[in-house]
Design a protein around this motif. Sequence first.
Motif, PDB file in Angstrom:
ATOM      1  N   GLN A   1      -9.492  -2.942  22.130  1.00 33.51           N
ATOM      2  CA  GLN A   1      -9.858  -4.174  21.437  1.00 33.51           C
ATOM      3  C   GLN A   1     -11.342  -4.442  21.608  1.00 33.51           C
ATOM      4  O   GLN A   1     -11.976  -3.942  22.535  1.00 33.51           O
ATOM      5  CB  GLN A   1      -9.038  -5.347  21.990  1.00 33.51           C
ATOM      6  CG  GLN A   1      -7.539  -5.196  21.777  1.00 33.51           C
ATOM      7  CD  GLN A   1      -6.744  -6.287  22.470  1.00 33.51           C
ATOM      8  OE1 GLN A   1      -7.290  -7.319  22.856  1.00 33.51           O
ATOM      9  NE2 GLN A   1      -5.447  -6.060  22.656  1.00 33.51           N
ATOM     10  N   GLY A   2     -11.866  -5.236  20.695  1.00 37.07           N
ATOM     11  CA  GLY A   2     -13.274  -5.603  20.763  1.00 37.07           C
ATOM     12  C   GLY A   2     -14.027  -5.169  19.530  1.00 37.07           C
ATOM     13  O   GLY A   2     -13.546  -4.368  18.723  1.00 37.07           O
ATOM     14  N   PRO A   3     -15.247  -5.650  19.360  1.00 35.58           N
ATOM     15  CA  PRO A   3     -16.052  -5.307  18.191  1.00 35.58           C
ATOM     16  C   PRO A   3     -16.827  -4.011  18.385  1.00 35.58           C
ATOM     17  O   PRO A   3     -16.908  -3.456  19.491  1.00 35.58           O
ATOM     18  CB  PRO A   3     -17.020  -6.489  18.093  1.00 35.58           C
ATOM     19  CG  PRO A   3     -17.244  -6.867  19.525  1.00 35.58           C
ATOM     20  CD  PRO A   3     -15.906  -6.663  20.210  1.00 35.58           C
TER      21      PRO A   3
ATOM     22  N   ASP B   1     -16.078  -3.314  30.390  1.00 35.96           N
ATOM     23  CA  ASP B   1     -16.443  -4.657  30.851  1.00 35.96           C
ATOM     24  C   ASP B   1     -17.418  -5.363  29.905  1.00 35.96           C
ATOM     25  O   ASP B   1     -17.550  -6.590  29.941  1.00 35.96           O
ATOM     26  CB  ASP B   1     -17.066  -4.596  32.250  1.00 35.96           C
ATOM     27  CG  ASP B   1     -16.019  -4.388  33.345  1.00 35.96           C
ATOM     28  OD1 ASP B   1     -14.822  -4.596  33.076  1.00 35.96           O
ATOM     29  OD2 ASP B   1     -16.419  -4.010  34.467  1.00 35.96           O
ATOM     30  N   THR B   2     -18.117  -4.599  29.061  1.00 42.11           N
ATOM     31  CA  THR B   2     -19.020  -5.236  28.096  1.00 42.11           C
ATOM     32  C   THR B   2     -18.250  -5.886  26.962  1.00 42.11           C
ATOM     33  O   THR B   2     -18.839  -6.659  26.179  1.00 42.11           O
ATOM     34  CB  THR B   2     -20.018  -4.230  27.507  1.00 42.11           C
ATOM     35  OG1 THR B   2     -19.323  -3.310  26.650  1.00 42.11           O
ATOM     36  CG2 THR B   2     -20.752  -3.462  28.611  1.00 42.11           C
ATOM     37  N   GLY B   3     -16.977  -5.576  26.821  1.00 44.95           N
ATOM     38  CA  GLY B   3     -16.155  -6.163  25.769  1.00 44.95           C
ATOM     39  C   GLY B   3     -16.247  -5.465  24.436  1.00 44.95           C
ATOM     40  O   GLY B   3     -15.549  -5.840  23.483  1.00 44.95           O
ATOM     41  N   HIS B   4     -17.083  -4.431  24.331  1.00 47.05           N
ATOM     42  CA  HIS B   4     -17.231  -3.713  23.076  1.00 47.05           C
ATOM     43  C   HIS B   4     -16.235  -2.555  23.014  1.00 47.05           C
ATOM     44  O   HIS B   4     -16.072  -1.804  23.978  1.00 47.05           O
ATOM     45  CB  HIS B   4     -18.649  -3.161  22.933  1.00 47.05           C
ATOM     46  CG  HIS B   4     -19.712  -4.208  23.063  1.00 47.05           C
ATOM     47  ND1 HIS B   4     -19.855  -5.246  22.174  1.00 47.05           N
ATOM     48  CD2 HIS B   4     -20.683  -4.384  23.997  1.00 47.05           C
ATOM     49  CE1 HIS B   4     -20.866  -6.015  22.542  1.00 47.05           C
ATOM     50  NE2 HIS B   4     -21.388  -5.515  23.651  1.00 47.05           N
ATOM     51  N   ALA B   5     -15.585  -2.398  21.865  1.00 44.72           N
ATOM     52  CA  ALA B   5     -14.696  -1.255  21.684  1.00 44.72           C
ATOM     53  C   ALA B   5     -15.492   0.038  21.518  1.00 44.72           C
ATOM     54  O   ALA B   5     -15.057   1.104  21.944  1.00 44.72           O
ATOM     55  CB  ALA B   5     -13.794  -1.472  20.465  1.00 44.72           C
ATOM     56  N   ALA B   6     -16.655  -0.065  20.893  1.00 44.49           N
ATOM     57  CA  ALA B   6     -17.505   1.102  20.661  1.00 44.49           C
ATOM     58  C   ALA B   6     -18.948   0.647  20.521  1.00 44.49           C
ATOM     59  O   ALA B   6     -19.221  -0.499  20.129  1.00 44.49           O
ATOM     60  CB  ALA B   6     -17.068   1.852  19.402  1.00 44.49           C
TER      61      ALA B   6
ATOM     62  N   GLU C   1     -26.253  -5.687  16.286  1.00 43.93           N
ATOM     63  CA  GLU C   1     -25.303  -6.601  15.677  1.00 43.93           C
ATOM     64  C   GLU C   1     -23.894  -6.143  16.005  1.00 43.93           C
ATOM     65  O   GLU C   1     -23.660  -4.958  16.290  1.00 43.93           O
ATOM     66  CB  GLU C   1     -25.486  -6.681  14.162  1.00 43.93           C
ATOM     67  CG  GLU C   1     -25.255  -5.353  13.441  1.00 43.93           C
ATOM     68  CD  GLU C   1     -25.472  -5.463  11.941  1.00 43.93           C
ATOM     69  OE1 GLU C   1     -25.914  -6.531  11.487  1.00 43.93           O
ATOM     70  OE2 GLU C   1     -25.180  -4.483  11.228  1.00 43.93           O
ATOM     71  N   THR C   2     -22.960  -7.070  15.982  1.00 39.87           N
ATOM     72  CA  THR C   2     -21.563  -6.745  16.211  1.00 39.87           C
ATOM     73  C   THR C   2     -20.764  -7.015  14.948  1.00 39.87           C
ATOM     74  O   THR C   2     -21.125  -7.878  14.137  1.00 39.87           O
ATOM     75  CB  THR C   2     -20.970  -7.547  17.377  1.00 39.87           C
ATOM     76  OG1 THR C   2     -21.056  -8.947  17.081  1.00 39.87           O
ATOM     77  CG2 THR C   2     -21.698  -7.259  18.681  1.00 39.87           C
ATOM     78  N   GLU C   3     -19.686  -6.272  14.790  1.00 41.99           N
ATOM     79  CA  GLU C   3     -18.782  -6.489  13.662  1.00 41.99           C
ATOM     80  C   GLU C   3     -17.376  -6.099  14.070  1.00 41.99           C
ATOM     81  O   GLU C   3     -17.169  -5.232  14.942  1.00 41.99           O
ATOM     82  CB  GLU C   3     -19.215  -5.691  12.439  1.00 41.99           C
ATOM     83  CG  GLU C   3     -19.195  -4.186  12.629  1.00 41.99           C
ATOM     84  CD  GLU C   3     -19.731  -3.424  11.419  1.00 41.99           C
ATOM     85  OE1 GLU C   3     -19.003  -3.374  10.410  1.00 41.99           O
ATOM     86  OE2 GLU C   3     -20.864  -2.897  11.497  1.00 41.99           O
TER      87      GLU C   3
END
Length: 552
Positions: A5-7, A103-108, A19-21
């Motif tokens: 999960q995550g952006p 831990d950064t919360g980003h999926a990729a 940027e995140t998406e």
Amino acid sequence: MLHTQGPLLTVDVGERTSETESIDDVLESFIGGRGVATKLAHDRIPFDADPFGAENRLYLATGPMQASTMSFTGRMNATAVSPLTDGLLSSNAGGFMSRNFADTGHAAVEITGASDELVVLHVTDDGVEFEAVPNLTGATVPETVAYLDDEHDIGADQTAVVGPAGENLVRFASIMTSEERAFGRGGLGAVLGSKNVKALTFEGDSAPDIDIPASQMEIHREAATDDHIMKRQGTVAVMDLANEMNGLPSYYFTEQQFEGVNGINGDAVEAKKYKKGTCSACAFACKLPTRDEERGVETEGPEFEVAMAFGSNSGVDDIVDVMKSNELCDRYGLDAISAGNTVAAYLAAEDEFGNDDLIHETVEKIAKREGVGDDLAEGIARVHDDLDVPDWTVKGMDFAAHEGRVLHGQGLSYAVANRGADHMYAVFYSQEYPLVDEHDAYDPTGFEGKPQRLVEKENQMAVNDSGVVCKFSRDYMTPERYEMLFGAEFDELLAVGNRIVTLERHFNNQRGFDRADDTLPYDLPGFEDALEEYYEIRGWNDGVVPDEQVPA
């Protein structure tokens, strides 16, 4: 189906923007790791991208199992167009970075563009900070890690670093994490180097809340309590068996047995091992911290592939010399398999097998692109004519240690793998060694039943790389356990793997790859029929994916 999960965090290092998406639709269809990165790369990298061009994109991605506490889950994936193979390629590394990344919360994370100065990217749950680091130009991996620790209190396990080899665009440069773990095969370190990115760091407190079944602990318990030889000797434990089977590449692939095997085998490595080594959360602990105090050598390894490349294939029968080669590759950021095989090609040309001083000198020259190292840095496929030696590669990637002239299914796997002659793409060798996975073993010779099984194994390993689950979990990850962990039927998971392999192949088809690239530098009886059967099972036309098969 369980998925990460995550952006997506996109970082343009040329424009200094991020940027995140949301990529929820991709995550739901491709799980995480290699699957998600492959889908993104297929859709976002131009099919004609130069591997060293600003338009190439490098993806780092982890999977849902990094939210677990289960053994075999301390790994993550990197994907880009490879400078070595010129095709879309994913590489996999262990260590401890995957959970710091999560831990950064980003999926990729997607890296695009090219910086006009050397930078470090500090990725957190708030975004990314760009740090100019001209002072790190030419710095080794340990020197870079020390700088990040001293200046930012960022540990080695939070870092992805390139050494001089990546900066100098060596086509088999690696990305190093935890100092001694490598995204090795395919030269993705040179992709970061082409973008003038020296390192990425990962820190945060935003790991996604992913519900992992409690029965994961069954696997963890078995990994902890099993008396497995790999816990003592790692993958090099198989070297004696390979040698007995006439299946140990030696003297730049001209021979298949090595008279000095006792000096570089599992027992030799175990004698130099001084403590346990592992990856994050893993109780299997198959890594090999080794040292020789008398000669001042300390490293992690070598594993079987490196003991072949810098050992038998280079005519070296002293494990400490191989350890030194391994340490140099880690220091400079080189894929130790490709570095060793390329050095072996040079030794063959110079009739200098076993010259350890020349070997170590040449590794350094390759990393710095000095003298003959500048040519060797291009890899065997591009330099073999100048050396007047055979081209022991598939799709530009040199061979791993498991001998396809003896293990014919592994030979077929080398030929068809989208990544080239890499053993981990399907791990088919594990099906063919006597006394290894006895319940699933094939006769090493011939191809009966192997194309169908190869397709299944390629698909299954793509799921592992998306999970992300270590491939050494093979004795523990039954179909029932895949279903339990991922909340999906095993056939449904294999279908995800099939989509990943198909997207890789389609991308490479657009770059000109076809049946002519699915070949070997040696003849195997029945190979062409087996290749055709493989294509029929995949539904490909002479190695080309029909348009209607391309996953949406």
